[in-house]
Design an enzyme around this catalytic site. Structure first.
Site, PDB file in Angstrom:
ATOM      1  CG  ASP A  94      70.882   1.471 107.952  1.00 40.27           C
ATOM      2  OD1 ASP A  94      70.607   2.529 107.392  1.00 40.27           O
ATOM      3  OD2 ASP A  94      72.004   1.253 108.475  1.00 40.27           O
ATOM      4  CG  PHE A  98      70.768   7.325 106.791  1.00 46.14           C
ATOM      5  CD1 PHE A  98      69.539   7.163 106.173  1.00 46.14           C
ATOM      6  CD2 PHE A  98      71.704   8.160 106.219  1.00 46.14           C
ATOM      7  CE1 PHE A  98      69.254   7.828 104.985  1.00 46.14           C
ATOM      8  CE2 PHE A  98      71.429   8.822 105.029  1.00 46.14           C
ATOM      9  CZ  PHE A  98      70.206   8.659 104.413  1.00 46.14           C
ATOM     10  CG  ASP A 268      70.192   0.384 100.228  1.00 44.55           C
ATOM     11  OD1 ASP A 268      71.315   0.625 100.696  1.00 44.55           O
ATOM     12  OD2 ASP A 268      69.278   1.232 100.178  1.00 44.55           O
ATOM     13  CB  CYS A 306      60.266  -6.158  80.693  1.00 43.63           C
ATOM     14  SG  CYS A 306      60.154  -6.789  82.380  1.00 43.63           S
ATOM     15  CB  CYS A 308      58.375  -8.726  84.766  1.00 44.26           C
ATOM     16  SG  CYS A 308      57.278  -7.306  84.650  1.00 44.26           S
ATOM     17  CB  CYS A 311      56.222  -6.604  80.707  1.00 41.85           C
ATOM     18  SG  CYS A 311      56.880  -5.141  81.525  1.00 41.85           S
ATOM     19  CG  HIS A 337      58.419  -3.139  85.084  1.00 35.26           C
ATOM     20  ND1 HIS A 337      58.845  -3.943  84.054  1.00 35.26           N
ATOM     21  CD2 HIS A 337      59.091  -1.968  84.964  1.00 35.26           C
ATOM     22  CE1 HIS A 337      59.742  -3.289  83.326  1.00 35.26           C
ATOM     23  NE2 HIS A 337      59.918  -2.086  83.857  1.00 35.26           N
TER      24      HIS A 337
HETATM   25  C1  LIG Z   1      65.744  -0.453 104.885  1.00 38.25           C
HETATM   26  C2  LIG Z   1      66.954   0.410 104.577  1.00 38.25           C
HETATM   27  C3  LIG Z   1      66.786   1.659 104.003  1.00 38.25           C
HETATM   28  C4  LIG Z   1      67.908   2.457 103.710  1.00 38.25           C
HETATM   29  C5  LIG Z   1      69.185   1.981 103.991  1.00 38.25           C
HETATM   30  C6  LIG Z   1      70.408   2.835 103.679  1.00 38.25           C
HETATM   31  C7  LIG Z   1      70.414   4.097 104.508  1.00 38.25           C
HETATM   32  C8  LIG Z   1      71.665   4.922 104.288  1.00 38.25           C
HETATM   33  C9  LIG Z   1      71.779   5.729 103.142  1.00 38.25           C
HETATM   34  N1  LIG Z   1      70.883   5.907 102.130  1.00 38.25           N
HETATM   35  C10 LIG Z   1      71.458   6.817 101.286  1.00 38.25           C
HETATM   36  N2  LIG Z   1      72.703   7.180 101.723  1.00 38.25           N
HETATM   37  C11 LIG Z   1      72.908   6.517 102.899  1.00 38.25           C
HETATM   38  C12 LIG Z   1      73.993   6.542 103.803  1.00 38.25           C
HETATM   39  C13 LIG Z   1      73.893   5.768 104.980  1.00 38.25           C
HETATM   40  C14 LIG Z   1      74.939   5.777 105.991  1.00 38.25           C
HETATM   41  O1  LIG Z   1      75.980   6.474 105.850  1.00 38.25           O
HETATM   42  N3  LIG Z   1      74.784   5.027 107.085  1.00 38.25           N
HETATM   43  C15 LIG Z   1      73.666   4.264 107.277  1.00 38.25           C
HETATM   44  N4  LIG Z   1      73.569   3.518 108.407  1.00 38.25           N
HETATM   45  N5  LIG Z   1      72.656   4.186 106.358  1.00 38.25           N
HETATM   46  C16 LIG Z   1      72.745   4.950 105.230  1.00 38.25           C
HETATM   47  C17 LIG Z   1      69.358   0.738 104.579  1.00 38.25           C
HETATM   48  C18 LIG Z   1      68.240  -0.058 104.871  1.00 38.25           C
HETATM   49 ZN   LIG Z   2      58.281  -5.781  83.233  1.00 37.08          ZN
END
Ligand SMILES: Cc1ccc(CCc2c3nc[nH]c3cc3c(=O)[nH]c(N)nc23)cc1
Ligand SMILES: [Zn+2]
Length: 374
Positions: A94, A98, A268, A306, A308, A311, A337
Site C-alpha cells: 500500500d 491511508f 485484503d 477444517c 488445517c 484443527c 487456522h
Molecule cells: C498491508 C496493508 C494493510 C492495509 C491495506 C489497505 C488499506 C486501506 C483500507 N483499509 C480499509 N479501507 C481502506 C481504504 C484504503 C484506501 O482508500 N486507500 C489506501 N491506499 N488504502 C486503504 C493495504 C495493505
Molecule cells: Zn482449521
C-alpha cells in the site's frame, strides 16, 4: 512486457463474479483471491513456509510502516522486500496515505503531499506521490499502489470531491515518477466516497490514465455493509473488464462473497490475523471465541469441518489454555487456522464460479455458517 497482466478465464453465469489470473514477476495469483496482510514485512506469527503450506499466493506490506522502521534504504540494501523477508511470491504494497490518516497525528495535507509525525517517535515525516513511489521502488513490490487520500467517513460532499480530484492529480504524478514499470505494476485507487457521481468522476480520471489494475478505495471505513455493497454495485462496472479489481480493506467472509459476486478480484484484511491474537476464530459454525470458559473441557477440534494443521492436531481446550496463558504458540495456531479458513473459502468461491453456482454457494454458506457480523 508489462509487469502485471490479467487473464480472464470465465464469468460465472449465475453472478457477475469472474475467474481469473493475475500474472506478476513473482508468480500467478488465482482470483478471486484473499491476500494476507504482512504490515511489518511479516504476516504476524506465520513463516513463509506455513503461508506456502496454506497456498497463499500473495501477501501485502506497507510503505508507511517500513518507511518509518527499518527505513526503505535498509530494505533496498538488503536487495528488496522479497529477499529481506524470504518471500519469493508476489508482494503488494500500500502507498502509505491511508496509514498516515489512520495512525499518525499532527498531519497536514497539501497539494504537494502529507506532513505528519511518526507514530513511533514523533519525528517529522513527509509522504508524497514521488516519495511513496521511491519507497515502493526500493521495496521492489510486484504491485505498488498510487498515493491517494482516503477521505474520512462520513465526509462533506465538497471535501470528497476536492479530495478525489487531488488523488487523480497525485495518480498522474505517481505514473510520471514510476521508475521500473517493466518490473513493478502500479494500481490506481478509485475514490469518491459514497457518491455515485464522484465515483464516476474518479473512475473516469483514472481509467483515462491507463493503469494495469484498479483498486476501490474509500470503503471499509465504518460505513454499513449494505452501503458498501451499494457503492460497489455502481463502481465496479466503471472499471475495465480486462484488468484486476482490488477492494481495499475488505475481508470478512460475507464481504468476500458479496464482493466476488460483484466482480471484485482481490481482497485484503487484517481481520483474520488481528482477531486470532485475542482468541477469536472464524469457523464453519461462525465465529468462535476459543478463549471462552465453555471450551475448557472441549477436546474436539476448533472446526470439525477444517483440515488445517491446527484443527488436525489440537483441541479447543488446548487452544483456550494457550491463549489464556498468552502463549505465542496459541496465537500461531489460531492465526494459521483463520488464514487457512479464508484462503479455503476463496478456493471454494473459485470452484463455484467454475461451476456457475456462486449465488447457490453464498446461500449455502450463510445458511450453514451463519451471517458474520464482521
Ligand atoms: C498491508 C496493508 C494493510 C492495509 C491495506 C489497505 C488499506 C486501506 C483500507 N483499509 C480499509 N479501507 C481502506 C481504504 C484504503 C484506501 O482508500 N486507500 C489506501 N491506499 N488504502 C486503504 C493495504 C495493505
Ligand atoms: Zn482449521
Amino acid at each position: 512486457m508489462a509487469a502485471i497482466t490479467y487473464e480472464h478465464i470465465k464469468t460465472c453465469k449465475q453472478s457477475g463474479a469472474r475467474l481469473g489470473r493475475v500474472h506478476t514477476p513473482h508468480g500467478v495469483i488465482e482470483t478471486p483471491a484473499f491476500m494476507p496482510v504482512g504490515t511489518l514485512a511479516t504476516v504476524k506469527t506465520m513463516s513463509p513456509e506455513e503461508l506456502k503450506q496454506m497456498d497463499a499466493h500473495i501477501i501485502l506490506s506497507n510503505t508507511y510502516h517500513l518507511f518509518l522502521r527499518p527505513g526503505h534504504d535498509i530494505i533496498r540494501e538488503a536487495g528488496g522486500l522479497h529477499k529481506f523477508m524470504n518471500w519469493d511470491r508476489p508482494i503488494l504494497t500500500d502507498s502509505g496515505g491511508f496509514q498516515v490518516f489512520s495512525l499518525s497525528d499532527m498531519r497536514k495535507i497539501t497539494e504537494e503531499g502529507v506532513h505528519f509525525r511518526s507514530h513511533l517517535n514523533g519525528d517529522k515525516k513527509f509522504l508524497s506521490p514521488e516519495v511513496a513511489m521511491e519507497i515502493q521502488n526500493a521495496l521492489g513490490s510486484d504491485i505498488m499502489m498510487a498515493f491517494d487520500e482516503c477521505p474520512p467517513y462520513p465526509a462533506e460532499y465538497d471535501y470528497v470531491k476536492k479530495s478525489l480530484e487531488r488523488t487523480s492529480r497525485w495518480a498522474e504524478r505517481c505514473l510520471k515518477s514510476h521508475a521500473r514499470p517493466e518490473d513493478q505494476g502500479l494500481f490506481a485507487i478509485v475514490q469518491g466516497g459514497m457518491h455515485e457521481d464522484l465515483r464516476r468522476q474518479s473512475a473516469a480520471d483514472l481509467t483515462s490514465m491507463d493503469f494495469p489494475g484498479y483498486a476501490i478505495g474509500g470503503l471499509s471505513v465504518g460505513e454499513s455493509k449494505q452501503l458498501m455493497y451499494e457503492v460497489l454495485d455502481y463502481t465496479v462496472p466503471l472499471l475495465p473488464q480486462g484488468k484486476p479489481r482490488y477492494l481495499m480493506g475488505v475481508g470478512s467472509p460475507d464481504a468476500l462473497l458479496e464482493g466476488s459476486i460483484r466482480g471484485v478480484d482481490m481482497f485484503d484484511c487484517v481481520l483474520p490475523t488481528r482477531i486470532a491474537r485475542n482468541g477469536t476464530t472464524m469457523t464453519s459454525q461462525g465465529r468462535l471465541v476459543v478463549r471462552n470458559a465453555q471450551y475448557a473441557r472441549d477436546f474436539g477440534p476448533l472446526d470439525p469441518k477444517c483440515d488445517c494443521y491446527t484443527c488436525r492436531n489440537y483441541s479447543r481446550a488446548y487452544l483456550r489454555h494457550l491463549i489464556k496463558a498468552d502463549e505465542t504458540f496459541g496465537l500461531r495456531l489460531t492465526t494459521y487456522h483463520n488464514l487457512h479458513f479464508l484462503l479455503e473459502l476463496m478456493r471454494k468461491v473459485r470452484e463455484a464460479i467454475r461451476e456457475d453456482r456462486l449465488l447457490d454457494f453464498r446461500d449455502e454458506f450463510f445458511a450453514q455458517y451463519g451471517l458474520y457480523d464482521n
